[in-house]
Scaffold this motif. Sequence first.
Motif, mmCIF file in Angstrom:
data_model
loop_
_atom_site.group_PDB
_atom_site.id
_atom_site.type_symbol
_atom_site.label_atom_id
_atom_site.label_comp_id
_atom_site.label_asym_id
_atom_site.label_seq_id
_atom_site.Cartn_x
_atom_site.Cartn_y
_atom_site.Cartn_z
ATOM 1 N N THR A 1 0.869 -1.175 0.000
ATOM 2 C CA THR A 1 0.000 0.000 0.000
ATOM 3 C C THR A 1 0.904 1.222 0.000
ATOM 4 O OG1 THR A 1 -1.736 -1.159 1.229
ATOM 5 C CG2 THR A 1 -1.798 1.252 1.248
ATOM 6 N N ALA A 2 0.908 1.980 -1.078
ATOM 7 C CA ALA A 2 1.871 3.077 -1.223
ATOM 8 C C ALA A 2 1.178 4.337 -1.724
ATOM 9 C CB ALA A 2 2.979 2.675 -2.196
ATOM 10 N N ASP A 3 1.571 5.463 -1.138
ATOM 11 C CA ASP A 3 1.134 6.768 -1.618
ATOM 12 C C ASP A 3 2.022 7.136 -2.799
ATOM 13 O OD1 ASP A 3 0.374 9.361 -2.061
ATOM 14 O OD2 ASP A 3 0.763 10.063 -0.018
ATOM 15 N N LEU A 4 1.448 7.140 -3.987
ATOM 16 C CA LEU A 4 2.214 7.373 -5.210
ATOM 17 C C LEU A 4 2.257 8.841 -5.608
ATOM 18 C CD1 LEU A 4 1.017 4.339 -7.373
ATOM 19 C CD2 LEU A 4 2.839 4.443 -5.657
ATOM 20 N N SER A 5 1.660 9.703 -4.803
ATOM 21 C CA SER A 5 1.739 11.133 -5.103
ATOM 22 C C SER A 5 3.125 11.660 -4.739
ATOM 23 C CB SER A 5 0.667 11.895 -4.321
ATOM 24 O OG SER A 5 0.959 11.881 -2.928
ATOM 25 N N GLY A 6 3.404 12.879 -5.137
ATOM 26 C CA GLY A 6 4.663 13.497 -4.758
ATOM 27 C C GLY A 6 5.732 13.356 -5.820
ATOM 28 N N ARG A 7 6.999 13.427 -5.374
ATOM 29 C CA ARG A 7 8.135 13.419 -6.298
ATOM 30 C C ARG A 7 9.388 13.108 -5.492
ATOM 31 N NH1 ARG A 7 6.197 18.222 -5.304
ATOM 32 N NH2 ARG A 7 5.035 18.241 -7.243
ATOM 33 N N TRP A 8 10.502 12.917 -6.221
ATOM 34 C CA TRP A 8 11.773 12.753 -5.531
ATOM 35 C C TRP A 8 12.099 14.018 -4.757
ATOM 36 C CZ3 TRP A 8 13.053 8.029 -5.020
ATOM 37 C CH2 TRP A 8 12.943 7.104 -6.066
ATOM 38 N N ARG A 9 12.592 13.850 -3.537
ATOM 39 C CA ARG A 9 13.035 15.000 -2.751
ATOM 40 C C ARG A 9 14.265 15.600 -3.413
ATOM 41 N NH1 ARG A 9 10.963 18.568 0.968
ATOM 42 N NH2 ARG A 9 12.704 19.591 2.042
ATOM 43 N N ALA B 1 -3.874 6.117 -1.230
ATOM 44 C CA ALA B 1 -2.753 5.260 -1.613
ATOM 45 C C ALA B 1 -3.264 4.117 -2.468
ATOM 46 C CB ALA B 1 -2.035 4.724 -0.374
ATOM 47 N N THR B 2 -2.365 3.499 -3.185
ATOM 48 C CA THR B 2 -2.689 2.363 -4.051
ATOM 49 C C THR B 2 -2.265 1.078 -3.372
ATOM 50 O OG1 THR B 2 -2.362 3.714 -6.028
ATOM 51 C CG2 THR B 2 -2.290 1.310 -6.308
ATOM 52 N N THR B 3 -3.186 0.115 -3.320
ATOM 53 C CA THR B 3 -2.886 -1.203 -2.751
ATOM 54 C C THR B 3 -2.964 -2.248 -3.846
ATOM 55 O OG1 THR B 3 -3.744 -0.634 -0.559
ATOM 56 C CG2 THR B 3 -3.584 -2.974 -1.090
ATOM 57 N N ALA B 4 -1.982 -3.140 -3.887
ATOM 58 C CA ALA B 4 -2.000 -4.224 -4.865
ATOM 59 C C ALA B 4 -1.290 -5.437 -4.289
ATOM 60 C CB ALA B 4 -1.320 -3.802 -6.162
#
Length: 472
Positions: free
Chosen positions: A327-335, A435-438
């Motif tokens: 389960t991951a939050d795929l929003s955002g970007r590399w810091r 978040a996306t869960t798979a």
Amino acid sequence: MLDVPTLTGRSLPSVAPWTVRPAERRHLTAYRALRRDAFVVEQGLFTGHDLDRLDDDERTEVLVAVDAEDRVLGGVRIAPALAALDAVGRDIGWWTGSRLVVAPGARRAGGIGAALVRAACDRVAELGVLRFEATVQRRNQVLFERLGWQAWGTEDVHGEPHVLMRRPMNRVADLVTATKSALAGLVGPLREHTGPAALGGAGFVGDDGAPVPGTDLVAACDAILPGLVERDPEWAGWCAVLVNINDLTAMGALPIGLTDAVGAPTASFARRILNGLHSGSQAWGVPVLGGHTQLGVPASLSVTALGRTGHPVPGGGGRPGHALSLTADLSGRWRRGFEGRQWDSTSSRSAAELRHLAGTVWAARPAAAKDVSMAGMVGTTAMLAEASGTGATIDVAAVPTPSGAVTGEWLTCFPGFAMLTADPPGTGRMTTPLATTAECGELTTEPGVRLRWPDGVTTVAVPGAATGLGHA
């Protein structure tokens, strides 16, 4: 066709000292001429030309050996595997090397072919590639084996026998070794305690937090890398809250308080760290209850977090056959400044969203859970599997991955919010609109972690135990 035929091509009148470098546009015409002479004219492997889809793919890279006059003496191309692109539609960290060629007049120039292969291996490692292969004419097998490649199959290409070769990619194993392999030896004396006061608590080994005996409390503690504190003290303070909240989240605990230990060369530097800590405390709604501050010392930061749960979720609760989910939050970007290592999905989230994510494992109560840490998604899987007394297989193409991240980097980075969970197949309850869960793999009876690719082939990512702490 992905082949690496014999090292032949157009003859040059003389060979001067040479170097291997990325090809620029001016080099491509000469490189392709060498290929045509070798693979079309001399060997007859192709009719008319040897160009294919990879030559037009913007991700394809060409490395060339050039002399002091910038003449191309040889070259090789590297690119995402066509089989992966056809199956998944994106680069998933499976690449191939192909069209390796050296001009006949340059064959005695000190190992140009071998140098090109080495440069290709170095480049794909920089790109985060996790599977790198080539299809090699049998007479070139020895060259590749001497360079550390391994044969894993055979194939006929236009009636010519070829060997399927694979270069072991140690990105994940090296990361796990660097971050986790010393743990068992370091905490050995602490493991002598038994019963309720055992390290981690009875039934908990290598978990993200520790249940406090006789209470419903869970305690977690994380130190921030000194380099990060020195480079970006405000971000370090934020991350100190983030990683501790994630640890409590993975335990199925709701956070109730933090304490901190801050070291800083000056008061102004300490204030910057504490400003970041304050921002995180406000965002997640968790008070800083106290701590310790030391000035006139190198920058350092560690935070302890307390949470509550009546049902702590163990990292070692998985069993062979359980489905592995991310389960991951795929929003955002590399810091910025930490590209490929830290994915920032939290600084743009609202306080309500962050607090919601912190309760996801508490609400789902999976059989096992771990938050993805500095060992990355694959390394964290190795820790969950080890504590569960299992191994694991990960379906690379099924792992939820941000569109702006290279798969190999995503699988080995520290993400803002990512939880690994294990449950009987089809029974996982992790769900959140943020978040996306798979389901992206399963726990197995064979130790270590393997990566499964769209062609059904598996490669070893972590050969055995991650920490040496063993089964919970």
